[in-house]
Design a protein around this motif. Structure first.
Motif, mmCIF file in Angstrom:
data_model
loop_
_atom_site.group_PDB
_atom_site.id
_atom_site.type_symbol
_atom_site.label_atom_id
_atom_site.label_comp_id
_atom_site.label_asym_id
_atom_site.label_seq_id
_atom_site.Cartn_x
_atom_site.Cartn_y
_atom_site.Cartn_z
ATOM 1 N N ILE A 1 0.855 -1.189 0.000
ATOM 2 C CA ILE A 1 0.000 0.000 0.000
ATOM 3 C C ILE A 1 0.884 1.230 0.000
ATOM 4 C CG2 ILE A 1 -1.783 1.281 1.250
ATOM 5 C CD1 ILE A 1 -2.545 -1.422 2.585
ATOM 6 N N ILE B 1 -6.199 7.395 4.623
ATOM 7 C CA ILE B 1 -6.823 6.247 3.975
ATOM 8 C C ILE B 1 -5.860 5.071 3.871
ATOM 9 C CG2 ILE B 1 -7.748 5.422 1.771
ATOM 10 C CD1 ILE B 1 -9.010 8.230 1.429
ATOM 11 N N GLY B 2 -4.616 5.337 3.511
ATOM 12 C CA GLY B 2 -3.644 4.263 3.378
ATOM 13 C C GLY B 2 -3.388 3.547 4.686
ATOM 14 N N ALA C 1 -6.377 1.436 5.494
ATOM 15 C CA ALA C 1 -6.359 0.229 4.670
ATOM 16 C C ALA C 1 -5.344 -0.775 5.189
ATOM 17 C CB ALA C 1 -6.057 0.590 3.220
ATOM 18 N N VAL D 1 -1.878 -1.491 -3.817
ATOM 19 C CA VAL D 1 -2.827 -0.388 -3.653
ATOM 20 C C VAL D 1 -2.099 0.919 -3.929
ATOM 21 C CG1 VAL D 1 -4.425 0.796 -2.096
ATOM 22 C CG2 VAL D 1 -4.126 -1.693 -1.935
ATOM 23 N N ASN D 2 -2.459 1.576 -5.029
ATOM 24 C CA ASN D 2 -1.874 2.870 -5.388
ATOM 25 C C ASN D 2 -2.663 3.971 -4.693
ATOM 26 O OD1 ASN D 2 0.252 2.173 -7.333
ATOM 27 N ND2 ASN D 2 -1.427 1.394 -8.590
ATOM 28 N N ASN D 3 -2.195 4.347 -3.512
ATOM 29 C CA ASN D 3 -2.957 5.278 -2.682
ATOM 30 C C ASN D 3 -2.236 6.593 -2.415
ATOM 31 O OD1 ASN D 3 -5.046 5.919 -0.436
ATOM 32 N ND2 ASN D 3 -3.071 6.003 0.604
ATOM 33 N N ASN E 1 -6.650 1.252 -7.242
ATOM 34 C CA ASN E 1 -6.224 2.637 -7.378
ATOM 35 C C ASN E 1 -7.151 3.528 -6.559
ATOM 36 O OD1 ASN E 1 -4.191 2.020 -9.325
ATOM 37 N ND2 ASN E 1 -5.776 1.887 -10.902
ATOM 38 N N THR E 2 -6.578 4.423 -5.766
ATOM 39 C CA THR E 2 -7.402 5.391 -5.041
ATOM 40 C C THR E 2 -7.651 6.593 -5.948
ATOM 41 O OG1 THR E 2 -6.536 4.708 -2.890
ATOM 42 C CG2 THR E 2 -7.600 6.857 -3.008
ATOM 43 N N ILE F 1 -11.308 -0.644 0.202
ATOM 44 C CA ILE F 1 -10.060 -1.072 -0.443
ATOM 45 C C ILE F 1 -9.772 -2.535 -0.126
ATOM 46 C CG2 ILE F 1 -7.544 -0.792 -0.393
ATOM 47 C CD1 ILE F 1 -8.036 2.244 -0.092
#
Length: 253
Positions: free
Chosen positions: A7, A14-15, A18, A91-93, A140-141, A229
């Motif tokens: 992540i 958010i990250g 998650a 996860v691209n956050n 992706n976020t 996510i």
């Protein structure tokens, strides 16, 4: 052996939410930080204290020249900590935020949004593909500012990059389908994070007008988005790909 999720931007907001949710679901978690190393270390300690496994790595997502070295660091952590060679999820956050009237947008600010929100995730994902297991997942976020429900004046530069990420999600889903890799995006609405220099803490007066646009009558919390996510990287969503899932409490309805 646990499935491992990577992540970006996981030391707060958010990250981080998650990362906690993924660890609770049984994932091993590697997450990145940019400025907040102490908070990253604290996040690892909390996950490990709860019985999970985690590791933190520095990453400037705008610096594509660093991705080869980052790849090696991820590879080493996978091998040394979890005795595996593959990630289950990416996860691209990591991101930045902010707004400006169209006539006030500078090339410098536009380029920064592009590098962090689009170019960086694009080439980081490309670089990490050999580490991503067949049957894995990418999330992706994005942002509801790139959807009809979230259009507001002053975010043309930011939202256009997020819109590109939404479209990219569908293309990656198509191209990676032969490897059974699912690719989806989550589009948060107004969420209480440190984005825009922690604007909701610095300027609480901006909260009531935002809340008026949300049927549930509150700002989103990082945990609200983190759960979505984790659903998208979990096998519970094994038949979902190429989708942009808005998570905004119905903002704009």
């Amino acid at each position: 052996m646990p499935q491992i999720a990577l992540i970006t931007g996981g030391s707060a907001g958010i990250g981080q939410a998650a990362a906690f949710a993924a660890a609770e679901r049984g994932f091993g978690v590697i997450f990145t930080y940019y400025r907040h190393q102490a908070e990253a270390r604290e996040t690892v300690q909390k996950i490990e204290a709860a019985g999970g496994g985690a590791a933190e790595l520095y990453l400037d997502v705008a610096d594509t020249n660093s991705f080869a070295q980052f790849y090696g660091s991820v590879e080493q952590i996978l091998r040394d900590k979890w005795k595996t060679s593959k990630l289950h999820a990416l996860v691209n956050n990591a991101g930045i935020g902010g707004g400006a009237a169209f006539e006030d947008v500078t090339e410098e600010s536009f380029d920064q949004f592009h590098q962090v929100l689009f170019r960086g995730p694009y080439f980081l994902t490309q670089r990490l593909l050999p580490l991503l297991a067949d049957g894995g997942a990418i999330v992706n976020t994005g942002s509801n500012s790139a959807l009809v429900s979230g259009v507001e004046a002053g975010y043309s530069s930011y939202a256009s990059q997020k819109a590109g990420l939404h479209l990219l999600t569908r293309y990656w889903a198509k191209e990676l389908a032969p490897r059974q890799i699912r690719v989806n995006a989550v589009a948060p609405g107004s969420t209480r994070t440190r984005i825009v220099d922690d604007i909701f803490t610095r300027m609480p007066e901006v909260i009531p007008p935002v809340v008026e646009t949300v049927p549930f009558g509150r700002l989103g919390e990082p945990e609200d988005i983190g759960k979505v996510i984790v659903f998208l990287i979990d096998d519970a969503s094994a038949w979902v790909t190429g989708q942009v899932i808005e998570a905004s409490g119905g903002q704009g309805l």
